[in-house]
Design a protein around this motif. Structure first.
Motif, PDB file in Angstrom:
ATOM      1  N   SER A  78     -20.942  18.219  37.831  1.00  0.00           N
ATOM      2  CA  SER A  78     -20.979  18.661  36.427  1.00  0.00           C
ATOM      3  C   SER A  78     -19.732  18.207  35.671  1.00  0.00           C
ATOM      4  CB  SER A  78     -21.106  20.184  36.353  1.00  0.00           C
ATOM      5  OG  SER A  78     -22.268  20.627  37.027  1.00  0.00           O
ATOM      6  N   LEU A  79     -19.417  16.943  35.833  1.00  0.00           N
ATOM      7  CA  LEU A  79     -18.188  16.416  35.243  1.00  0.00           C
ATOM      8  C   LEU A  79     -18.234  16.444  33.723  1.00  0.00           C
ATOM      9  CD1 LEU A  79     -17.579  13.569  37.792  1.00  0.00           C
ATOM     10  CD2 LEU A  79     -15.900  15.314  37.169  1.00  0.00           C
ATOM     11  N   LYS A  80     -17.065  16.712  33.141  1.00  0.00           N
ATOM     12  CA  LYS A  80     -16.907  16.801  31.696  1.00  0.00           C
ATOM     13  C   LYS A  80     -15.885  15.755  31.242  1.00  0.00           C
ATOM     14  CE  LYS A  80     -17.362  21.837  32.088  1.00  0.00           C
ATOM     15  NZ  LYS A  80     -16.704  23.133  31.803  1.00  0.00           N
ATOM     16  N   SER A  81     -15.898  15.458  29.972  1.00  0.00           N
ATOM     17  CA  SER A  81     -14.952  14.472  29.450  1.00  0.00           C
ATOM     18  C   SER A  81     -13.512  14.909  29.699  1.00  0.00           C
ATOM     19  CB  SER A  81     -15.188  14.248  27.960  1.00  0.00           C
ATOM     20  OG  SER A  81     -15.069  15.468  27.247  1.00  0.00           O
ATOM     21  N   GLY A 101       7.989  21.921  53.048  1.00  0.00           N
ATOM     22  CA  GLY A 101       9.015  21.203  52.303  1.00  0.00           C
ATOM     23  C   GLY A 101       8.652  19.780  51.994  1.00  0.00           C
ATOM     24  N   PRO A 102       8.530  18.879  53.019  1.00  0.00           N
ATOM     25  CA  PRO A 102       8.159  17.492  52.721  1.00  0.00           C
ATOM     26  C   PRO A 102       6.847  17.453  51.938  1.00  0.00           C
ATOM     27  CG  PRO A 102       8.913  17.666  54.962  1.00  0.00           C
ATOM     28  CD  PRO A 102       8.850  19.068  54.428  1.00  0.00           C
ATOM     29  N   ASN A 103       6.866  16.682  50.865  1.00  0.00           N
ATOM     30  CA  ASN A 103       5.763  16.653  49.918  1.00  0.00           C
ATOM     31  C   ASN A 103       5.436  15.192  49.654  1.00  0.00           C
ATOM     32  OD1 ASN A 103       4.019  18.122  48.292  1.00  0.00           O
ATOM     33  ND2 ASN A 103       5.354  18.008  46.517  1.00  0.00           N
ATOM     34  N   TYR A 104       4.216  14.792  49.984  1.00  0.00           N
ATOM     35  CA  TYR A 104       3.839  13.395  49.848  1.00  0.00           C
ATOM     36  C   TYR A 104       2.709  13.234  48.844  1.00  0.00           C
ATOM     37  CZ  TYR A 104       6.493  13.054  54.173  1.00  0.00           C
ATOM     38  OH  TYR A 104       7.488  13.118  55.116  1.00  0.00           O
ATOM     39  N   TRP A 105       2.741  12.090  48.136  1.00  0.00           N
ATOM     40  CA  TRP A 105       1.742  11.797  47.105  1.00  0.00           C
ATOM     41  C   TRP A 105       1.101  10.440  47.334  1.00  0.00           C
ATOM     42  CZ3 TRP A 105       0.467  15.417  43.539  1.00  0.00           C
ATOM     43  CH2 TRP A 105       1.365  16.472  43.337  1.00  0.00           C
ATOM     44  N   GLY A 106      -0.168  10.345  46.969  1.00  0.00           N
ATOM     45  CA  GLY A 106      -0.829   9.059  46.929  1.00  0.00           C
ATOM     46  C   GLY A 106      -0.553   8.371  45.604  1.00  0.00           C
ATOM     47  N   GLN A 107      -1.120   7.184  45.456  1.00  0.00           N
ATOM     48  CA  GLN A 107      -0.862   6.382  44.265  1.00  0.00           C
ATOM     49  C   GLN A 107      -1.778   6.761  43.095  1.00  0.00           C
ATOM     50  OE1 GLN A 107      -2.782   5.409  46.696  1.00  0.00           O
ATOM     51  NE2 GLN A 107      -4.593   4.603  45.663  1.00  0.00           N
ATOM     52  N   GLY A 108      -2.817   7.517  43.382  1.00  0.00           N
ATOM     53  CA  GLY A 108      -3.721   7.979  42.339  1.00  0.00           C
ATOM     54  C   GLY A 108      -4.957   7.116  42.180  1.00  0.00           C
ATOM     55  N   THR A 109      -6.027   7.746  41.737  1.00  0.00           N
ATOM     56  CA  THR A 109      -7.266   7.035  41.440  1.00  0.00           C
ATOM     57  C   THR A 109      -7.798   7.541  40.104  1.00  0.00           C
ATOM     58  OG1 THR A 109      -9.445   6.398  42.312  1.00  0.00           O
ATOM     59  CG2 THR A 109      -8.743   8.671  42.725  1.00  0.00           C
ATOM     60  N   GLN A 110      -8.221   6.616  39.257  1.00  0.00           N
ATOM     61  CA  GLN A 110      -8.665   6.962  37.912  1.00  0.00           C
ATOM     62  C   GLN A 110     -10.094   7.482  37.922  1.00  0.00           C
ATOM     63  OE1 GLN A 110      -6.955   6.695  34.777  1.00  0.00           O
ATOM     64  NE2 GLN A 110      -8.750   7.825  34.052  1.00  0.00           N
ATOM     65  N   VAL A 111     -10.290   8.602  37.252  1.00  0.00           N
ATOM     66  CA  VAL A 111     -11.632   9.139  37.010  1.00  0.00           C
ATOM     67  C   VAL A 111     -11.829   9.205  35.498  1.00  0.00           C
ATOM     68  CG1 VAL A 111     -13.139  11.147  37.190  1.00  0.00           C
ATOM     69  CG2 VAL A 111     -11.725  10.460  39.142  1.00  0.00           C
ATOM     70  N   THR A 112     -12.862   8.548  35.034  1.00  0.00           N
ATOM     71  CA  THR A 112     -13.167   8.533  33.607  1.00  0.00           C
ATOM     72  C   THR A 112     -14.578   9.071  33.399  1.00  0.00           C
ATOM     73  OG1 THR A 112     -11.740   6.613  33.243  1.00  0.00           O
ATOM     74  CG2 THR A 112     -13.346   7.141  31.519  1.00  0.00           C
ATOM     75  N   VAL A 113     -14.688  10.122  32.599  1.00  0.00           N
ATOM     76  CA  VAL A 113     -15.980  10.728  32.300  1.00  0.00           C
ATOM     77  C   VAL A 113     -16.306  10.413  30.840  1.00  0.00           C
ATOM     78  CG1 VAL A 113     -17.377  12.812  32.311  1.00  0.00           C
ATOM     79  CG2 VAL A 113     -15.468  12.568  33.928  1.00  0.00           C
ATOM     80  N   SER A 114     -17.296   9.561  30.657  1.00  0.00           N
ATOM     81  CA  SER A 114     -17.626   9.108  29.306  1.00  0.00           C
ATOM     82  C   SER A 114     -19.048   8.584  29.271  1.00  0.00           C
ATOM     83  CB  SER A 114     -16.655   8.004  28.883  1.00  0.00           C
ATOM     84  OG  SER A 114     -17.018   7.467  27.623  1.00  0.00           O
ATOM     85  N   SER A 115     -19.686   8.760  28.135  1.00  0.00           N
ATOM     86  CA  SER A 115     -21.028   8.201  27.948  1.00  0.00           C
ATOM     87  C   SER A 115     -20.944   6.818  27.307  1.00  0.00           C
ATOM     88  CB  SER A 115     -21.872   9.148  27.085  1.00  0.00           C
ATOM     89  OG  SER A 115     -21.228   9.402  25.853  1.00  0.00           O
ATOM     90  N   LEU A 142     -15.973   5.317  36.713  1.00  0.00           N
ATOM     91  CA  LEU A 142     -16.555   5.765  35.450  1.00  0.00           C
ATOM     92  C   LEU A 142     -17.858   6.490  35.719  1.00  0.00           C
ATOM     93  CD1 LEU A 142     -16.713   5.701  32.317  1.00  0.00           C
ATOM     94  CD2 LEU A 142     -17.862   3.481  32.564  1.00  0.00           C
ATOM     95  N   VAL A 143     -18.016   7.654  35.134  1.00  0.00           N
ATOM     96  CA  VAL A 143     -19.228   8.450  35.326  1.00  0.00           C
ATOM     97  C   VAL A 143     -19.590   9.113  34.002  1.00  0.00           C
ATOM     98  CG1 VAL A 143     -17.941  10.473  36.081  1.00  0.00           C
ATOM     99  CG2 VAL A 143     -20.324  10.195  36.803  1.00  0.00           C
ATOM    100  N   GLN A 144     -20.872   9.330  33.783  1.00  0.00           N
ATOM    101  CA  GLN A 144     -21.331   9.985  32.560  1.00  0.00           C
ATOM    102  C   GLN A 144     -21.116  11.495  32.653  1.00  0.00           C
ATOM    103  OE1 GLN A 144     -25.409   8.815  31.913  1.00  0.00           O
ATOM    104  NE2 GLN A 144     -24.792   6.932  30.886  1.00  0.00           N
ATOM    105  N   PRO A 145     -20.976  12.154  31.514  1.00  0.00           N
ATOM    106  CA  PRO A 145     -20.885  13.624  31.528  1.00  0.00           C
ATOM    107  C   PRO A 145     -22.074  14.232  32.263  1.00  0.00           C
ATOM    108  CG  PRO A 145     -20.327  12.784  29.370  1.00  0.00           C
ATOM    109  CD  PRO A 145     -20.806  11.601  30.162  1.00  0.00           C
ATOM    110  N   GLY A 146     -21.777  15.224  33.082  1.00  0.00           N
ATOM    111  CA  GLY A 146     -22.806  15.853  33.894  1.00  0.00           C
ATOM    112  C   GLY A 146     -22.990  15.208  35.251  1.00  0.00           C
ATOM    113  N   GLY A 147     -22.349  14.081  35.463  1.00  0.00           N
ATOM    114  CA  GLY A 147     -22.483  13.363  36.729  1.00  0.00           C
ATOM    115  C   GLY A 147     -21.561  13.881  37.814  1.00  0.00           C
ATOM    116  N   SER A 148     -21.566  13.162  38.937  1.00  0.00           N
ATOM    117  CA  SER A 148     -20.799  13.567  40.112  1.00  0.00           C
ATOM    118  C   SER A 148     -20.018  12.391  40.673  1.00  0.00           C
ATOM    119  CB  SER A 148     -21.735  14.101  41.195  1.00  0.00           C
ATOM    120  OG  SER A 148     -22.450  15.234  40.746  1.00  0.00           O
ATOM    121  N   LEU A 149     -18.926  12.715  41.321  1.00  0.00           N
ATOM    122  CA  LEU A 149     -18.130  11.743  42.064  1.00  0.00           C
ATOM    123  C   LEU A 149     -17.549  12.434  43.276  1.00  0.00           C
ATOM    124  CD1 LEU A 149     -15.930   9.736  39.489  1.00  0.00           C
ATOM    125  CD2 LEU A 149     -17.724   8.808  40.949  1.00  0.00           C
TER     126      LEU A 149
END
Length: 115
Positions: free
Chosen positions: A84-87, A101-115, A11-18
């Motif tokens: 400069s993250l935005k909502s 051809g072979p295409n691999y994916w990770g499980q994902g990580t949540q990014v939430t931009v909110s005040s 979780l990061v505030q608007p305008g922040g960085s990750l």
């Protein structure tokens, strides 16, 4: 067994960085095109950024000038610096590895931009 493991979301505030990281194993990392994609609730998965083995980068229009993708072949890791993250950047961010051809994916990580 191929594994792409993302970290660094939160979780990061608007305008922040990750900084997101994706550690790869089970592939010859240095020859793979690596990328970051994201998916917000109710929306399709979209391109964020990709980086070729030679270091050429490509960005989605909505993140150009704010996000930077990089890779460290010695550590088998790809990074996404987000400033400069935005909502509207709120999404699950997925790491991707692709080679002829072979295409691999990770499980994902949540990014939430909110005040």
């Amino acid at each position: 067994q191929v594994q792409l493991v993302e970290s660094g979301g939160g979780l990061v505030q608007p305008g922040g960085s990750l900084r997101l990281s994706c550690a790869a194993s089970g592939i010859t990392f240095s020859i793979y095109r690596m990328g970051w994609y994201r998916q917000a609730p109710g929306k399709q998965r979209e391109l964020v950024a990709t980086i070729t083995p030679e270091g050429r980068t490509n960005y989605g229009e909505s993140v150009k000038g704010r996000f930077t993708i990089s890779r460290d072949n010695a550590k088998n890791t790809v990074y996404l610096e987000m400033n400069s993250l935005k909502s509207e950047d709120t999404a699950v961010y997925f790491c991707n590895g692709n080679f002829l051809g072979p295409n691999y994916w990770g499980q994902g990580t949540q990014v939430t931009v909110s005040s």
